[in-house]
Motif scaffolding. Sequence first.
Motif, PDB file in Angstrom:
ATOM      1  N   PHE A 196      23.626  19.175  -5.332  1.00 32.92           N
ATOM      2  CA  PHE A 196      25.084  19.352  -5.392  1.00 32.92           C
ATOM      3  C   PHE A 196      25.799  18.147  -4.785  1.00 32.92           C
ATOM      4  O   PHE A 196      26.762  17.633  -5.350  1.00 32.92           O
ATOM      5  CB  PHE A 196      25.489  20.641  -4.668  1.00 32.92           C
ATOM      6  N   SER A 207      25.716  15.288  -7.116  1.00 32.97           N
ATOM      7  CA  SER A 207      26.620  15.509  -8.237  1.00 32.97           C
ATOM      8  C   SER A 207      28.077  15.252  -7.822  1.00 32.97           C
ATOM      9  O   SER A 207      28.846  14.634  -8.571  1.00 32.97           O
ATOM     10  CB  SER A 207      26.421  16.942  -8.733  1.00 32.97           C
ATOM     11  N   GLN A 208      28.448  15.682  -6.608  1.00 37.46           N
ATOM     12  CA  GLN A 208      29.805  15.428  -6.101  1.00 37.46           C
ATOM     13  C   GLN A 208      30.043  13.926  -5.886  1.00 37.46           C
ATOM     14  O   GLN A 208      31.110  13.409  -6.173  1.00 37.46           O
ATOM     15  CB  GLN A 208      30.033  16.160  -4.767  1.00 37.46           C
ATOM     16  N   LEU A 262      30.765  12.301  -9.119  1.00 39.55           N
ATOM     17  CA  LEU A 262      32.165  12.522  -9.499  1.00 39.55           C
ATOM     18  C   LEU A 262      33.086  11.532  -8.776  1.00 39.55           C
ATOM     19  O   LEU A 262      33.990  10.964  -9.380  1.00 39.55           O
ATOM     20  CB  LEU A 262      32.596  13.946  -9.137  1.00 39.55           C
ATOM     21  N   CYS A 263      32.824  11.328  -7.486  1.00 43.47           N
ATOM     22  CA  CYS A 263      33.652  10.390  -6.716  1.00 43.47           C
ATOM     23  C   CYS A 263      33.545   8.987  -7.285  1.00 43.47           C
ATOM     24  O   CYS A 263      34.543   8.276  -7.394  1.00 43.47           O
ATOM     25  CB  CYS A 263      33.227  10.372  -5.245  1.00 43.47           C
ATOM     26  N   PHE A 309      35.526   8.627 -10.347  1.00 46.65           N
ATOM     27  CA  PHE A 309      36.953   8.579 -10.014  1.00 46.65           C
ATOM     28  C   PHE A 309      37.395   7.222  -9.474  1.00 46.65           C
ATOM     29  O   PHE A 309      38.555   6.850  -9.604  1.00 46.65           O
ATOM     30  CB  PHE A 309      37.274   9.622  -8.951  1.00 46.65           C
ATOM     31  N   THR A 310      36.500   6.521  -8.795  1.00 47.45           N
ATOM     32  CA  THR A 310      36.964   5.368  -8.032  1.00 47.45           C
ATOM     33  C   THR A 310      36.428   4.027  -8.506  1.00 47.45           C
ATOM     34  O   THR A 310      37.037   2.995  -8.241  1.00 47.45           O
ATOM     35  CB  THR A 310      36.571   5.495  -6.544  1.00 47.45           C
ATOM     36  N   GLN A 366      40.015  20.151  -1.678  1.00 49.44           N
ATOM     37  CA  GLN A 366      39.217  19.095  -1.044  1.00 49.44           C
ATOM     38  C   GLN A 366      39.515  17.815  -1.810  1.00 49.44           C
ATOM     39  O   GLN A 366      39.398  17.785  -3.041  1.00 49.44           O
ATOM     40  CB  GLN A 366      37.729  19.462  -1.144  1.00 49.44           C
ATOM     41  N   PHE A 416      40.017  13.148  -1.549  1.00 47.59           N
ATOM     42  CA  PHE A 416      39.886  11.904  -0.788  1.00 47.59           C
ATOM     43  C   PHE A 416      40.929  10.918  -1.302  1.00 47.59           C
ATOM     44  O   PHE A 416      41.561  11.162  -2.339  1.00 47.59           O
ATOM     45  CB  PHE A 416      38.459  11.336  -0.894  1.00 47.59           C
ATOM     46  N   ASP A 452      41.650   7.123  -2.682  1.00 48.74           N
ATOM     47  CA  ASP A 452      40.950   5.943  -3.191  1.00 48.74           C
ATOM     48  C   ASP A 452      41.556   4.673  -2.566  1.00 48.74           C
ATOM     49  O   ASP A 452      42.440   4.766  -1.708  1.00 48.74           O
ATOM     50  CB  ASP A 452      40.943   5.914  -4.731  1.00 48.74           C
ATOM     51  N   LYS A 495      42.494  11.981  -4.807  1.00 50.59           N
ATOM     52  CA  LYS A 495      41.566  12.390  -5.863  1.00 50.59           C
ATOM     53  C   LYS A 495      40.989  13.746  -5.470  1.00 50.59           C
ATOM     54  O   LYS A 495      40.241  13.843  -4.490  1.00 50.59           O
ATOM     55  CB  LYS A 495      40.428  11.377  -6.001  1.00 50.59           C
ATOM     56  N   ILE A 496      41.335  14.762  -6.226  1.00 53.60           N
ATOM     57  CA  ILE A 496      40.886  16.118  -5.881  1.00 53.60           C
ATOM     58  C   ILE A 496      39.508  16.379  -6.474  1.00 53.60           C
ATOM     59  O   ILE A 496      39.289  16.229  -7.673  1.00 53.60           O
ATOM     60  CB  ILE A 496      41.889  17.176  -6.370  1.00 53.60           C
ATOM     61  N   ILE A 497      38.617  16.766  -5.583  1.00 46.39           N
ATOM     62  CA  ILE A 497      37.221  16.952  -5.987  1.00 46.39           C
ATOM     63  C   ILE A 497      36.914  18.439  -6.197  1.00 46.39           C
ATOM     64  O   ILE A 497      36.038  18.791  -6.971  1.00 46.39           O
ATOM     65  CB  ILE A 497      36.290  16.272  -4.927  1.00 46.39           C
ATOM     66  N   GLN A 498      37.696  19.297  -5.541  1.00 45.67           N
ATOM     67  CA  GLN A 498      37.420  20.731  -5.611  1.00 45.67           C
ATOM     68  C   GLN A 498      38.621  21.538  -5.132  1.00 45.67           C
ATOM     69  O   GLN A 498      39.339  21.110  -4.221  1.00 45.67           O
ATOM     70  CB  GLN A 498      36.233  21.044  -4.682  1.00 45.67           C
ATOM     71  N   PHE A 537      36.328  13.256   3.371  1.00 40.63           N
ATOM     72  CA  PHE A 537      37.291  14.108   2.660  1.00 40.63           C
ATOM     73  C   PHE A 537      38.324  14.767   3.568  1.00 40.63           C
ATOM     74  O   PHE A 537      38.097  14.953   4.761  1.00 40.63           O
ATOM     75  CB  PHE A 537      36.540  15.242   1.939  1.00 40.63           C
ATOM     76  N   SER A 541      29.879  21.933 -10.989  1.00 39.17           N
ATOM     77  CA  SER A 541      30.002  20.493 -10.870  1.00 39.17           C
ATOM     78  C   SER A 541      29.374  19.777 -12.082  1.00 39.17           C
ATOM     79  O   SER A 541      29.930  18.807 -12.606  1.00 39.17           O
ATOM     80  CB  SER A 541      29.343  20.069  -9.557  1.00 39.17           C
ATOM     81  N   ARG A 566      31.595  20.167 -15.044  1.00 38.17           N
ATOM     82  CA  ARG A 566      32.743  19.262 -14.951  1.00 38.17           C
ATOM     83  C   ARG A 566      32.357  17.865 -15.436  1.00 38.17           C
ATOM     84  O   ARG A 566      33.114  17.211 -16.146  1.00 38.17           O
ATOM     85  CB  ARG A 566      33.221  19.212 -13.503  1.00 38.17           C
ATOM     86  N   SER A 610      45.560  15.200 -10.838  1.00 37.15           N
ATOM     87  CA  SER A 610      44.557  14.497 -10.033  1.00 37.15           C
ATOM     88  C   SER A 610      43.168  15.090 -10.258  1.00 37.15           C
ATOM     89  O   SER A 610      42.183  14.379 -10.422  1.00 37.15           O
ATOM     90  CB  SER A 610      44.942  14.586  -8.547  1.00 37.15           C
ATOM     91  N   TYR A 611      43.100  16.426 -10.314  1.00 32.37           N
ATOM     92  CA  TYR A 611      41.809  17.089 -10.518  1.00 32.37           C
ATOM     93  C   TYR A 611      41.244  16.768 -11.897  1.00 32.37           C
ATOM     94  O   TYR A 611      40.054  16.513 -12.048  1.00 32.37           O
ATOM     95  CB  TYR A 611      41.971  18.600 -10.354  1.00 32.37           C
ATOM     96  N   GLY A 621      41.963  14.254 -13.695  1.00 30.53           N
ATOM     97  CA  GLY A 621      41.729  12.817 -13.848  1.00 30.53           C
ATOM     98  C   GLY A 621      42.734  12.095 -14.717  1.00 30.53           C
ATOM     99  O   GLY A 621      42.371  11.134 -15.382  1.00 30.53           O
TER     100      GLY A 621
END
Lengths: 190, 190
Positions: free
Chosen positions: A133, A136-137, A140-141, A144-145, B58, B60, B62, B68-71, B93, B136, B139, B173-174, B176
């Motif tokens: 997990f 996988s997270q 995703l980050c 995104f970046t 949750q 972070f 950039d 950037k919403i991860i969850q 985060f 995840s 997604r 944001s979630y 993308g």
Amino acid sequence: MYPELLNHIIRYVQLTADEEQLLCEKLEYIKVKKKEFLLEPGKLCQGSYFVVKGLVRQFFLDDKLNEKIIQFGLENWWIADQDSLLNHQPSGFYIQAIEYSELLLLTERNRILLFEQIPRLECYFRLMIQIAFVASQRRLCYIFTQNDEERYRHFSARFPGFMQRVPQYMLASYLGFTPQFLSRLRAKKT
Amino acid sequence: MYPELLNHIIRYVQLTADEEQLLCEKLEYIKVKKKEFLLEPGKLCQGSYFVVKGLVRQFFLDDKLNEKIIQFGLENWWIADQDSLLNHQPSGFYIQAIEYSELLLLTERNRILLFEQIPRLECYFRLMIQIAFVASQRRLCYIFTQNDEERYRHFSARFPGFMQRVPQYMLASYLGFTPQFLSRLRAKKT
């Protein structure tokens, strides 16, 4: 007995000799040729595969029949379609050997049975899925970046040995760009 | 006793009355105002938060300080920075309340202690992280296959109630894409 798997488990939890025996009796040793499939869309995922030797990939085909790689499985890693296992539904994925590979199959039925008999095994698999997990997270980050080139450089720096084993087009598929882009990147580097 | 959590656990595993008691004694009931933080970068994630009421996210920042919403964490869902918990490292985060929220905190230390005393609880959390992993992976598949508009339509069809509760810019944001794109999409729809 399967030393590769037992050595891996011991990093996380302690099993007794009897428990190790019990576990090993429930495993099936599987050898697959390069390009052979362990799972195909429409079929139930049989269980979790531990890679003893070799390299496999999990992927699906998009609308335009492009291969999209969702995960690789290297030595000392488990691979399975968790969605199919969890929800008892046919998979949408392929799991295929990239090289000649040797794996241990633990069927989902046996895994659940073993959790009753060896509670520490549940701890081990809880940790395995937690690690997956987190990976996988993180992925995703990165999506995104990082732009394509950053993602490639980051990945090559973290997994240099792996880069040598995987065909370019698969790496491009995993990182989400075209093989042509990857060729240009590699040319630029040299 | 915390009926929301116990009713959630009972969907997956059976605990005895004593085990329920033991678990509830280890939980901390937390109330947070809208925009209040449960976690910030540079701090260790204290543990896992079960959302009794409300909504948290949750995210972070950039390089360009974009969120950037991860969850998201809705009622009956656990949220935590698994990377920080697993690797005992400071988080990258934020976890923040989107609305006034009530949560149960199970610190990582207590969670591990409880696994020894209540093995079925390990089964419950193994399933929780397995479900989160599947979400995840799904997604990732959507990011690979759907364009922005498809991703928006798919998400609104699956989580209609949720769409009403989340500010547009967070949803963008979630998923993308930019809030401007989302406004255009919504205008098109009406």
